[in-house]
Design a protein around this motif. Structure first.
Motif, PDB file in Angstrom:
ATOM      1  N   ALA A  17     -11.254   0.267   2.848  1.00 28.44           N
ATOM      2  CA  ALA A  17     -10.519   0.144   1.587  1.00 28.44           C
ATOM      3  C   ALA A  17      -9.029   0.218   1.884  1.00 28.44           C
ATOM      4  O   ALA A  17      -8.570   1.144   2.563  1.00 28.44           O
ATOM      5  CB  ALA A  17     -10.923   1.251   0.620  1.00 28.44           C
ATOM      6  N   ILE A  18      -8.275  -0.772   1.392  1.00 27.02           N
ATOM      7  CA  ILE A  18      -6.847  -0.864   1.688  1.00 27.02           C
ATOM      8  C   ILE A  18      -6.088  -0.919   0.370  1.00 27.02           C
ATOM      9  O   ILE A  18      -6.265  -1.845  -0.427  1.00 27.02           O
ATOM     10  CB  ILE A  18      -6.518  -2.104   2.534  1.00 27.02           C
ATOM     11  CG1 ILE A  18      -7.477  -2.216   3.722  1.00 27.02           C
ATOM     12  CG2 ILE A  18      -5.072  -2.059   3.014  1.00 27.02           C
ATOM     13  CD1 ILE A  18      -7.389  -3.533   4.454  1.00 27.02           C
ATOM     14  N   LEU A  19      -5.264   0.062   0.136  1.00 21.48           N
ATOM     15  CA  LEU A  19      -4.434   0.131  -1.070  1.00 21.48           C
ATOM     16  C   LEU A  19      -3.035  -0.383  -0.734  1.00 21.48           C
ATOM     17  O   LEU A  19      -2.449   0.020   0.270  1.00 21.48           O
ATOM     18  CB  LEU A  19      -4.362   1.574  -1.568  1.00 21.48           C
ATOM     19  CG  LEU A  19      -3.538   1.856  -2.823  1.00 21.48           C
ATOM     20  CD1 LEU A  19      -4.136   1.166  -4.044  1.00 21.48           C
ATOM     21  CD2 LEU A  19      -3.412   3.357  -3.055  1.00 21.48           C
ATOM     22  N   PHE A  20      -2.511  -1.285  -1.554  1.00 18.10           N
ATOM     23  CA  PHE A  20      -1.205  -1.919  -1.348  1.00 18.10           C
ATOM     24  C   PHE A  20      -1.090  -2.500   0.069  1.00 18.10           C
ATOM     25  O   PHE A  20      -0.201  -2.128   0.853  1.00 18.10           O
ATOM     26  CB  PHE A  20      -0.062  -0.939  -1.625  1.00 18.10           C
ATOM     27  CG  PHE A  20      -0.087  -0.353  -2.995  1.00 18.10           C
ATOM     28  CD1 PHE A  20       0.026  -1.172  -4.109  1.00 18.10           C
ATOM     29  CD2 PHE A  20      -0.255   1.020  -3.192  1.00 18.10           C
ATOM     30  CE1 PHE A  20      -0.014  -0.637  -5.393  1.00 18.10           C
ATOM     31  CE2 PHE A  20      -0.295   1.552  -4.469  1.00 18.10           C
ATOM     32  CZ  PHE A  20      -0.185   0.717  -5.575  1.00 18.10           C
ATOM     33  N   PRO A  21      -2.011  -3.399   0.442  1.00 14.73           N
ATOM     34  CA  PRO A  21      -2.039  -3.934   1.814  1.00 14.73           C
ATOM     35  C   PRO A  21      -0.749  -4.651   2.185  1.00 14.73           C
ATOM     36  O   PRO A  21      -0.158  -5.374   1.381  1.00 14.73           O
ATOM     37  CB  PRO A  21      -3.226  -4.910   1.789  1.00 14.73           C
ATOM     38  CG  PRO A  21      -3.417  -5.254   0.349  1.00 14.73           C
ATOM     39  CD  PRO A  21      -3.036  -4.035  -0.419  1.00 14.73           C
ATOM     40  N   GLY A  22      -0.313  -4.419   3.431  1.00 18.80           N
ATOM     41  CA  GLY A  22       0.848  -5.101   3.962  1.00 18.80           C
ATOM     42  C   GLY A  22       2.181  -4.622   3.437  1.00 18.80           C
ATOM     43  O   GLY A  22       3.202  -5.285   3.646  1.00 18.80           O
ATOM     44  N   THR A  23       2.203  -3.470   2.760  1.00 15.21           N
ATOM     45  CA  THR A  23       3.450  -2.923   2.217  1.00 15.21           C
ATOM     46  C   THR A  23       3.731  -1.568   2.864  1.00 15.21           C
ATOM     47  O   THR A  23       2.844  -0.957   3.473  1.00 15.21           O
ATOM     48  CB  THR A  23       3.368  -2.742   0.694  1.00 15.21           C
ATOM     49  OG1 THR A  23       2.527  -1.608   0.399  1.00 15.21           O
ATOM     50  CG2 THR A  23       2.794  -3.994   0.028  1.00 15.21           C
ATOM     51  N   PRO A  24       4.952  -1.042   2.709  1.00 18.29           N
ATOM     52  CA  PRO A  24       5.252   0.295   3.249  1.00 18.29           C
ATOM     53  C   PRO A  24       4.408   1.395   2.602  1.00 18.29           C
ATOM     54  O   PRO A  24       4.323   2.505   3.141  1.00 18.29           O
ATOM     55  CB  PRO A  24       6.743   0.478   2.920  1.00 18.29           C
ATOM     56  CG  PRO A  24       7.282  -0.908   2.799  1.00 18.29           C
ATOM     57  CD  PRO A  24       6.172  -1.715   2.194  1.00 18.29           C
ATOM     58  N   PRO A  44      -6.006  -7.162  -8.505  1.00 17.43           N
ATOM     59  CA  PRO A  44      -4.587  -7.507  -8.520  1.00 17.43           C
ATOM     60  C   PRO A  44      -3.705  -6.330  -8.938  1.00 17.43           C
ATOM     61  O   PRO A  44      -2.564  -6.221  -8.494  1.00 17.43           O
ATOM     62  CB  PRO A  44      -4.517  -8.648  -9.543  1.00 17.43           C
ATOM     63  CG  PRO A  44      -5.733  -8.491 -10.390  1.00 17.43           C
ATOM     64  CD  PRO A  44      -6.777  -7.910  -9.506  1.00 17.43           C
ATOM     65  N   GLU A  45      -4.255  -5.449  -9.786  1.00 21.09           N
ATOM     66  CA  GLU A  45      -3.540  -4.246 -10.211  1.00 21.09           C
ATOM     67  C   GLU A  45      -4.512  -3.082 -10.252  1.00 21.09           C
ATOM     68  O   GLU A  45      -5.641  -3.217 -10.728  1.00 21.09           O
ATOM     69  CB  GLU A  45      -2.901  -4.429 -11.600  1.00 21.09           C
ATOM     70  CG  GLU A  45      -1.737  -5.381 -11.631  1.00 21.09           C
ATOM     71  CD  GLU A  45      -1.029  -5.375 -12.979  1.00 21.09           C
ATOM     72  OE1 GLU A  45      -1.579  -4.769 -13.933  1.00 21.09           O
ATOM     73  OE2 GLU A  45       0.056  -5.958 -13.077  1.00 21.09           O
ATOM     74  N   ALA A  56       2.066   8.332  -9.446  1.00 24.98           N
ATOM     75  CA  ALA A  56       3.349   8.331  -8.726  1.00 24.98           C
ATOM     76  C   ALA A  56       3.341   7.295  -7.602  1.00 24.98           C
ATOM     77  O   ALA A  56       4.332   6.582  -7.392  1.00 24.98           O
ATOM     78  CB  ALA A  56       3.630   9.724  -8.163  1.00 24.98           C
ATOM     79  N   LEU A  57       2.217   7.187  -6.876  1.00 23.50           N
ATOM     80  CA  LEU A  57       2.129   6.213  -5.795  1.00 23.50           C
ATOM     81  C   LEU A  57       2.169   4.788  -6.344  1.00 23.50           C
ATOM     82  O   LEU A  57       2.800   3.901  -5.765  1.00 23.50           O
ATOM     83  CB  LEU A  57       0.840   6.429  -5.002  1.00 23.50           C
ATOM     84  CG  LEU A  57       0.583   5.457  -3.842  1.00 23.50           C
ATOM     85  CD1 LEU A  57       1.721   5.488  -2.831  1.00 23.50           C
ATOM     86  CD2 LEU A  57      -0.743   5.770  -3.166  1.00 23.50           C
ATOM     87  N   ILE A  58       1.514   4.563  -7.466  1.00 19.30           N
ATOM     88  CA  ILE A  58       1.524   3.229  -8.081  1.00 19.30           C
ATOM     89  C   ILE A  58       2.944   2.831  -8.465  1.00 19.30           C
ATOM     90  O   ILE A  58       3.388   1.714  -8.178  1.00 19.30           O
ATOM     91  CB  ILE A  58       0.603   3.208  -9.319  1.00 19.30           C
ATOM     92  CG1 ILE A  58      -0.856   3.421  -8.889  1.00 19.30           C
ATOM     93  CG2 ILE A  58       0.743   1.881 -10.061  1.00 19.30           C
ATOM     94  CD1 ILE A  58      -1.819   3.542 -10.052  1.00 19.30           C
ATOM     95  N   ARG A  59       3.672   3.748  -9.087  1.00 23.27           N
ATOM     96  CA  ARG A  59       5.058   3.444  -9.510  1.00 23.27           C
ATOM     97  C   ARG A  59       5.934   3.151  -8.296  1.00 23.27           C
ATOM     98  O   ARG A  59       6.734   2.212  -8.303  1.00 23.27           O
ATOM     99  CB  ARG A  59       5.633   4.618 -10.311  1.00 23.27           C
ATOM    100  CG  ARG A  59       5.053   4.759 -11.715  1.00 23.27           C
ATOM    101  CD  ARG A  59       5.954   5.633 -12.568  1.00 23.27           C
ATOM    102  NE  ARG A  59       6.101   6.965 -11.992  1.00 23.27           N
ATOM    103  CZ  ARG A  59       5.337   8.013 -12.275  1.00 23.27           C
ATOM    104  NH1 ARG A  59       4.332   7.874 -13.142  1.00 23.27           N
ATOM    105  NH2 ARG A  59       5.544   9.189 -11.721  1.00 23.27           N
ATOM    106  N   ALA A  60       5.785   3.940  -7.239  1.00 19.77           N
ATOM    107  CA  ALA A  60       6.620   3.746  -6.038  1.00 19.77           C
ATOM    108  C   ALA A  60       6.328   2.403  -5.388  1.00 19.77           C
ATOM    109  O   ALA A  60       7.241   1.678  -4.966  1.00 19.77           O
ATOM    110  CB  ALA A  60       6.379   4.890  -5.054  1.00 19.77           C
ATOM    111  N   ALA A  61       5.061   2.042  -5.282  1.00 20.97           N
ATOM    112  CA  ALA A  61       4.686   0.787  -4.636  1.00 20.97           C
ATOM    113  C   ALA A  61       5.182  -0.414  -5.435  1.00 20.97           C
ATOM    114  O   ALA A  61       5.668  -1.400  -4.864  1.00 20.97           O
ATOM    115  CB  ALA A  61       3.180   0.728  -4.460  1.00 20.97           C
TER     116      ALA A  61
END
Length: 300
Positions: A255-262, A174-175, A290-295
């Motif tokens: 492996a899919i990180l932040f699936p279904g998001t920009p 989930p996170e 940085a990617l985690i914060r942006a997502a």
């Protein structure tokens, strides 16, 4: 008055050109009964797939979800599987084939439920062997068959309800946390007569390997070098114990990180495994802060 009879050859030709309904083979179809289009509330990232196939003699179909395709069994004209889904739009497709004839069906639906920041799908053509997905989180905790939930919320999910590892598996988080996620697969057994190597030595080596991985987590400097050598020695002993002879199985991991998001990112790993007891590393995922914060900011 007598009626002239048609030649026998002409009668047979007409019968073949226009077969009776009883002899004609029905068109091949596949229909997904669930999930259905629309919005669904899903708990635990698991949904059920039920589909019906018109030809009950077929034994396998191809299921596609999240860009990954894998073989699933057909039993008496029905397909029953568990799906690992993510919050947002999900699409699942089923393809069946009979000779040159192909039938397809697909469903797109919106899932309301827990946020999923990382989804890992391990798929293979299951022929009786048991394979397990292992995901080592940046903090050093490994999610696997005998430790299916981590402190940070990572969970291992089975697609098949028959047995752990018998068929494809998924990992959901989930996170995520910044750092390295290491993805492995463990070839538990091929179950051929020539491939039975169960022993106390094997169980001991697996335990030693777990302990060596844990000891390496926080080690630095010279101590880390020593711990790495220790881990490598245990891995080498496990490799020597694991004799070849099991069926060769191609494993694919998506492996899919932040699936279904920009901010979605994807990795694909492929590995062929063929030895009982073999613990193979497929690859690593590096996630930066940085990617985690942006997502996460994009969800607010």
């Amino acid at each position: 008055m007598r009626t002239a009879l048609a030649p026998l050859g002409a009668v047979l030709a007409a019968a073949l050109a226009f077969p009776s309904p009883a002899l004609a083979q029905a068109p091949l179809t596949v229909s997904i009964e669930s999930p259905t289009p629309g919005v669904a509330d899903v708990h635990g990232n698991v949904a059920s797939l039920e589909a019906v196939v018109s030809d009950p003699t077929l034994r396998t179909a191809t299921l596609t979800i999240h860009g990954a395709s894998y073989s699933v069994p057909i039993e008496h004209g029905r397909i029953s599987q568990q799906l690992v889904v993510a919050t947002g739009v999900n699409r699942v497709g089923i393809t069946v084939q009979r000779g040159d004839e192909v039938a397809r069906d697909a469903v797109t639906w919106f899932v309301r439920g827990e946020t999923t920041e990382l989804l890992v799908l391990a798929t293979w053509e299951a022929t009786g062997e048991i394979i397990d997905l292992w995901v080592r989180e940046p903090g050093g905790e490994t999610c696997k068959w005998d430790h299916r939930s981590t402190e940070r919320g990572g969970r291992l999910l089975d697609f098949s309800t028959s047995a752990i590892g018998l068929g494809s598996q998924g990992f959901v988080a989930p996170e995520v946390e910044a750092g390295t996620y290491r993805i492995k697969v463990h070839y538990w057994g091929g179950f051929g007569d020539e491939d039975q190597h169960w022993s106390g030595d094997y169980e001991q080596l697996i335990g030693e390997l777990d302990a060596a991985e844990l000891a390496l987590t926080n080690a630095v400097g010279a101590l880390r070098v020593m711990r790495m050598r220790e881990r490598d020695r245990v891995a080498a002993r496990l490799d020597r114990w694991a004799l070849p002879g099991a069926p060769q199985t191609a494993v694919h991991v998506e492996a899919i990180l932040f699936p279904g998001t920009p901010h979605e990112r994807r990795w694909r790993f492929d590995r062929r495994v063929d030895r009982t007891g073999h613990l193979a590393t497929l690859g690593e995922i590096e996630i930066d802060e940085a990617l985690i914060r942006a997502a996460r900011a994009g969800r607010e």
